[in-house]
Each structure stands twice: as structure tokens, then as C-alpha cells.
Design an enzyme around this catalytic site. Sequence first.
Site, PDB file in Angstrom:
ATOM      1  N   SER A  25      16.624 -76.501 129.113  1.00 16.87           N
ATOM      2  CA  SER A  25      17.211 -77.816 128.800  1.00 16.87           C
ATOM      3  C   SER A  25      18.007 -78.373 129.971  1.00 16.87           C
ATOM      4  O   SER A  25      18.658 -77.644 130.711  1.00 16.87           O
ATOM      5  CB  SER A  25      18.105 -77.699 127.575  1.00 16.87           C
ATOM      6  OG  SER A  25      19.089 -76.709 127.776  1.00 16.87           O
ATOM      7  N   TYR A  34       8.137 -75.345 127.193  1.00 21.68           N
ATOM      8  CA  TYR A  34       7.384 -75.030 128.406  1.00 21.68           C
ATOM      9  C   TYR A  34       5.898 -74.844 128.049  1.00 21.68           C
ATOM     10  O   TYR A  34       5.560 -74.069 127.156  1.00 21.68           O
ATOM     11  CB  TYR A  34       7.933 -73.744 129.038  1.00 21.68           C
ATOM     12  CG  TYR A  34       9.135 -73.941 129.946  1.00 21.68           C
ATOM     13  CD1 TYR A  34       9.786 -75.169 130.044  1.00 21.68           C
ATOM     14  CD2 TYR A  34       9.616 -72.881 130.724  1.00 21.68           C
ATOM     15  CE1 TYR A  34      10.867 -75.336 130.890  1.00 21.68           C
ATOM     16  CE2 TYR A  34      10.708 -73.044 131.573  1.00 21.68           C
ATOM     17  CZ  TYR A  34      11.330 -74.278 131.644  1.00 21.68           C
ATOM     18  OH  TYR A  34      12.408 -74.447 132.489  1.00 21.68           O
ATOM     19  N   LYS A 207      22.834 -76.977 135.272  1.00 16.53           N
ATOM     20  CA  LYS A 207      22.394 -78.324 134.918  1.00 16.53           C
ATOM     21  C   LYS A 207      23.601 -79.211 134.684  1.00 16.53           C
ATOM     22  O   LYS A 207      24.579 -78.766 134.064  1.00 16.53           O
ATOM     23  CB  LYS A 207      21.548 -78.263 133.644  1.00 16.53           C
ATOM     24  CG  LYS A 207      20.269 -77.491 133.822  1.00 16.53           C
ATOM     25  CD  LYS A 207      19.317 -78.260 134.702  1.00 16.53           C
ATOM     26  CE  LYS A 207      18.049 -77.500 134.953  1.00 16.53           C
ATOM     27  NZ  LYS A 207      17.084 -78.269 135.730  1.00 16.53           N
ATOM     28  N   ASP A 235      21.954 -79.518 139.222  1.00 18.64           N
ATOM     29  CA  ASP A 235      20.686 -80.234 139.046  1.00 18.64           C
ATOM     30  C   ASP A 235      20.864 -81.298 137.965  1.00 18.64           C
ATOM     31  O   ASP A 235      21.210 -80.980 136.827  1.00 18.64           O
ATOM     32  CB  ASP A 235      19.622 -79.203 138.608  1.00 18.64           C
ATOM     33  CG  ASP A 235      18.229 -79.804 138.499  1.00 18.64           C
ATOM     34  OD1 ASP A 235      18.082 -81.019 138.672  1.00 18.64           O
ATOM     35  OD2 ASP A 235      17.292 -79.020 138.243  1.00 18.64           O
ATOM     36  N   ASN A 237      18.449 -83.666 137.227  1.00 16.92           N
ATOM     37  CA  ASN A 237      17.141 -84.061 136.659  1.00 16.92           C
ATOM     38  C   ASN A 237      16.973 -85.581 136.539  1.00 16.92           C
ATOM     39  O   ASN A 237      16.597 -86.092 135.487  1.00 16.92           O
ATOM     40  CB  ASN A 237      16.908 -83.361 135.326  1.00 16.92           C
ATOM     41  CG  ASN A 237      16.616 -81.890 135.537  1.00 16.92           C
ATOM     42  OD1 ASN A 237      17.541 -81.070 135.568  1.00 16.92           O
ATOM     43  ND2 ASN A 237      15.354 -81.551 135.739  1.00 16.92           N
ATOM     44  N   GLU A 261      20.635 -81.559 142.984  1.00 17.22           N
ATOM     45  CA  GLU A 261      19.171 -81.666 142.864  1.00 17.22           C
ATOM     46  C   GLU A 261      18.793 -82.863 141.987  1.00 17.22           C
ATOM     47  O   GLU A 261      19.427 -83.107 140.954  1.00 17.22           O
ATOM     48  CB  GLU A 261      18.685 -80.370 142.221  1.00 17.22           C
ATOM     49  CG  GLU A 261      17.210 -80.274 142.000  1.00 17.22           C
ATOM     50  CD  GLU A 261      16.847 -78.852 141.551  1.00 17.22           C
ATOM     51  OE1 GLU A 261      17.479 -77.877 142.029  1.00 17.22           O
ATOM     52  OE2 GLU A 261      15.954 -78.723 140.707  1.00 17.22           O
ATOM     53  N   GLU A 290      10.641 -81.381 142.918  1.00 21.49           N
ATOM     54  CA  GLU A 290       9.857 -80.855 141.795  1.00 21.49           C
ATOM     55  C   GLU A 290       9.051 -81.958 141.107  1.00 21.49           C
ATOM     56  O   GLU A 290       8.072 -81.676 140.428  1.00 21.49           O
ATOM     57  CB  GLU A 290      10.752 -80.117 140.789  1.00 21.49           C
ATOM     58  CG  GLU A 290      11.694 -80.989 140.014  1.00 21.49           C
ATOM     59  CD  GLU A 290      12.502 -80.209 138.978  1.00 21.49           C
ATOM     60  OE1 GLU A 290      13.470 -79.555 139.388  1.00 21.49           O
ATOM     61  OE2 GLU A 290      12.172 -80.276 137.790  1.00 21.49           O
ATOM     62  N   ASP A 313       6.589 -77.765 144.624  1.00 22.78           N
ATOM     63  CA  ASP A 313       6.244 -77.300 143.273  1.00 22.78           C
ATOM     64  C   ASP A 313       4.759 -76.952 143.272  1.00 22.78           C
ATOM     65  O   ASP A 313       3.916 -77.792 143.623  1.00 22.78           O
ATOM     66  CB  ASP A 313       6.554 -78.412 142.270  1.00 22.78           C
ATOM     67  CG  ASP A 313       6.240 -78.014 140.840  1.00 22.78           C
ATOM     68  OD1 ASP A 313       7.158 -78.028 140.015  1.00 22.78           O
ATOM     69  OD2 ASP A 313       5.065 -77.702 140.546  1.00 22.78           O
ATOM     70  N   HIS A 340      10.638 -74.967 143.680  1.00 23.60           N
ATOM     71  CA  HIS A 340      11.010 -75.116 142.274  1.00 23.60           C
ATOM     72  C   HIS A 340      10.294 -74.064 141.437  1.00 23.60           C
ATOM     73  O   HIS A 340       9.086 -73.864 141.601  1.00 23.60           O
ATOM     74  CB  HIS A 340      10.581 -76.522 141.815  1.00 23.60           C
ATOM     75  CG  HIS A 340      10.692 -76.745 140.339  1.00 23.60           C
ATOM     76  ND1 HIS A 340       9.649 -77.204 139.566  1.00 23.60           N
ATOM     77  CD2 HIS A 340      11.737 -76.567 139.501  1.00 23.60           C
ATOM     78  CE1 HIS A 340      10.048 -77.312 138.315  1.00 23.60           C
ATOM     79  NE2 HIS A 340      11.309 -76.931 138.241  1.00 23.60           N
ATOM     80  N   GLY A 342      11.221 -73.789 137.850  1.00 25.50           N
ATOM     81  CA  GLY A 342      11.567 -74.045 136.451  1.00 25.50           C
ATOM     82  C   GLY A 342      10.383 -74.480 135.622  1.00 25.50           C
ATOM     83  O   GLY A 342      10.067 -75.662 135.586  1.00 25.50           O
TER      84      GLY A 342
HETATM   85  C1  LIG Z   1      12.642 -79.058 131.951  1.00 26.67           C
HETATM   86  C2  LIG Z   1      12.839 -77.979 132.994  1.00 26.67           C
HETATM   87  O1  LIG Z   1      13.436 -76.856 132.439  1.00 26.67           O
HETATM   88  C3  LIG Z   1      13.680 -78.482 134.191  1.00 26.67           C
HETATM   89  O2  LIG Z   1      15.018 -78.634 133.788  1.00 26.67           O
HETATM   90  C4  LIG Z   1      13.557 -77.469 135.315  1.00 26.67           C
HETATM   91  C5  LIG Z   1      14.307 -77.837 136.546  1.00 26.67           C
HETATM   92  O3  LIG Z   1      14.690 -78.960 136.788  1.00 26.67           O
HETATM   93  C6  LIG Z   1      14.580 -76.769 137.526  1.00 26.67           C
HETATM   94  O4  LIG Z   1      14.282 -75.618 137.238  1.00 26.67           O
HETATM   95  O5  LIG Z   1      15.083 -77.110 138.588  1.00 26.67           O
HETATM   96 MG   LIG Z   2      15.289 -79.149 138.930  1.00 26.58          MG
END
Ligand SMILES: C[C@H](O)[C@@H](O)CC(=O)C(=O)O
Ligand SMILES: [Mg+2]
Length: 431
Positions: A25, A34, A207, A235, A237, A261, A290, A313, A340, A342
Site C-alpha cells: 500500500s 499484486y 511510503k 516514496d 507514488n 521517490e 518505476e 523496472d 524498482h 515493488g
Molecule cells: C503498489 C506498489 O506496492 C508500489 O507502492 C510499489 C512502489 O512504489 C515501490 O516499491 O517503490
Molecule cells: Mg516506488
Amino acid sequence: MAPTRITACSVRDVRFPTSLEKDGSDAMNKAPDYSCAYVVFSTDSDLQGHGITFTVGKGNEIVCHATEVLSKMVVGQELKVIYGNFGLFWRSLTSEDQMRWLGPEKGVMHLAVAALTNALWDLWAKIERKPLWKLLVDMEPEQLVSAIDFRYMHDVLTPQEAVEQELLEKGYPCYTTSCGWLGYEDEKIKRLCKEALAQGFTRFKAKVGADLKDDQRRCRLLREMIGPDNVLMVDANQRWEVQEAIDWMKGLADCNITWIEEPTSPDDILGHQQIAKALKPLGIGVATGEACQNRIMFKQFLAAGAMQFCQIDSCRLGGVSENVAVILMANKFGVPVCPHGGGVGLCELVQHLSMFDFVSVSGSMENRMTEYLDHLHQHFKYPCVVKGGRYTPPQAPGYSIDMKESSLADYEWPKGRAWQELIANGTYTLD
Ligand SMILES: C[C@H](O)[C@@H](O)CC(=O)C(=O)O
Ligand SMILES: [Mg+2]
């Protein structure tokens, strides 16, 4: 018998209910499942090539369909045609007359290209009986260069320059994101930090982006848990406007943050440049990639000083070939590549790219680290191995992407056993 031809392709829609625990998240993806399009190429021998591209949840259906459509260009092809000039073959997939309009070289079609070409690279490595990173490292420079489509990159990188690289072999440093998902409670963050420190991690990512006060509390908690000398990244996002990103990060600067990020739209090169300039005096770099669509976008980010950390990525770009192109270009600009990871299977894949980067391109681990998440590795036949905060070089032939048959049977959407249970008890619906 060595394979000579691709005889068939299967594409499966595989999803994991990660949203139930808020794994993965962030500020923009509050409850991601995922998922991946899982490709298997059969050949006229026993060898198969496996590949994935990563998505989140329902959109996987569309990616799977695009992958199936594009796979028709691969089935029936002779391997000597594909691998004889892989760059050219890659270009034929990204430039198909009737589908190019959907991209070009971005979005769903490019995710499909990644799934297919990742599977072809996996097959190539299996034919050579090498893990993918070793296949890349052992290639003659001319052969490596012929596997890349240099179109639109000639102004910054020519094939000749790409061959001047250093050879070394070593494990690769990584950082963990698993302690800092946005949906985690403080107690869980504390427990996961303790566990990660005990496992030898020294680099952590959290995050941010939903609420500044909450971010300040969580980042301070993380800093307190990991101590003053370990590395902390954050990060967002893509959550903020440009000025908002700058102001927000000033509010987190006391936590000694190495990078922010995806502060804003992944397409906003000048916005990233502005953020990077404003945050430089605070010692905060900008990381992104990413969701960067293709090598041409990377070229501009790199040339504009808009990314201090280049996050390739393995599935967003068009597979290994385009990732190698970006690694070479980042090296030319002196920007460290920090892939990346994730998503499901991305750690398995990107470790190969980092090892190739180190052995054949950058020759340096300074400021370089690959993302690691502690999720879903149990579904892979050759899961990545992280020890003491470093990826161990994989040894099995291929690109480490083969999933266990039992996992495919459980998590293929919607007929897999796990999904049938979740649908039957009302946790998920079919629409
Ligand atoms: C939706 C993904 O989990 C995202 O949050 C991954 C990401 O941004 C990262 O690993 O960097
Ligand atoms: Mg990221």
C-alpha cells in the site's frame, strides 16, 4: 535436443490478494492486489521460457489480452531469427503496424512486450544453462549491443561506447520497503524494523504522501528505529504537485532522507528537475523510473538532471533489452541505477539487472541499491536470496521467474483455489 522454434504460448492471469494485509500500500495505491500476466513459451524441446509483467489487480485482464495478441508474433518463429538479432526482433514487437498506435512503447502494450521478451530472455539463459545475469555478463560486446534497440538514443549513446565496460563479480546491496507500507500500524512498523535490522538491512524505504503530520510521525519513528547512520528513503507514488512536493519534503528533512521517490507525475520531467534543484541543498535526491514509460523518457530525465537515482523496472520497460539500454545510458550520465522491486516477481528479475550493471557497466556499488520486498517469494521455484542486506547472485539457469505450479493453480484469477475461497466467502466479487 536444443530448441529451434517457439511452438506455443500460454498467458495466465495470476493475482495475489495482497490488499487484505495492506502489503504494497502507498499514497496512491491504497489496497493493491499484486498481479502479473504469466507467460510460458513452449519450444520444440523440453525447454520453456517463462516471463511476467507486473500489474495491480483488475487491469491484469487487459494486460493478459494484449500479451496474448502480441504473442502471435512470436509463436512459430525460429530461435535463430529471434536471438540472431534480438534488438531487431524487439523492435518488430514494439513497432507492429496495427498495434503501435496504442503506445508507442508505453502503457499496456509495453507491459505486454515486457512479459513476452522477459520470457524470451529467460529461455535464452536456460538454453545457455546460465542465470540471466551471467548470460549478459558473458556476452561478447557486439552480441550484447545487437540485443538492444538504440533507436532514439543515438544522440546520447552509440553502440560503440556501450562496450567499454568493466568486469567484476559480487553480491549486490539492497534496501527493504517491507517495513514502511502506508497501511501498516506503528507497532507493525517497529516489529518489522527490528527484524530487518537483525537480518542485516541498513537501508530502508517508507511510503509517504497521504498526510504530512502522519508522515512526520512515521518517518521519525523509522529514523528512531533504524538509528542515525542507516539510510532512509521515502516514496510518494506520484501524489503531489511540484511545489507541494518541495514543501512536503522540507517538512521531512529532519529525518535525513536520501531520496524522494516519484514525488509527482512520472511524465513531468521539468517538474522533477525543479524538485531536484530545490531539494539538493537539503541533501535529498529525486528517484523515479518505476512508471517511466521507455528509454526515451529516461534519456530526458537523465539529461535534465531530473533524477539522481534511476529506478529501472524489469516489466514497465520492454524487458531486458530496454533495461540494458537504460543502464548503459545512466552510466553515461553518472546516475546510479537502483531498480524498482515493488511487485510480484520484480525482485527475482531486477537482481539480475543490477548484477549485470555492476559486473559489466558501472563497476561500482556506491550509492547503488536494489529494492527488496519480503512478499510472495514463496511462489517462485528459484526465489531471490537476500543475506545481510545483499542479494546473492542467482545460480539457476534463466531469469528466476518460473512460478511453482501449485501457486499458479491457487492464484490464477478467478479459478484458482485461493480466489474461489475468497469469492465464496464474499471477500472478493467477480466484477
Ligand atoms: C503498489 C506498489 O506496492 C508500489 O507502492 C510499489 C512502489 O512504489 C515501490 O516499491 O517503490
Ligand atoms: Mg516506488
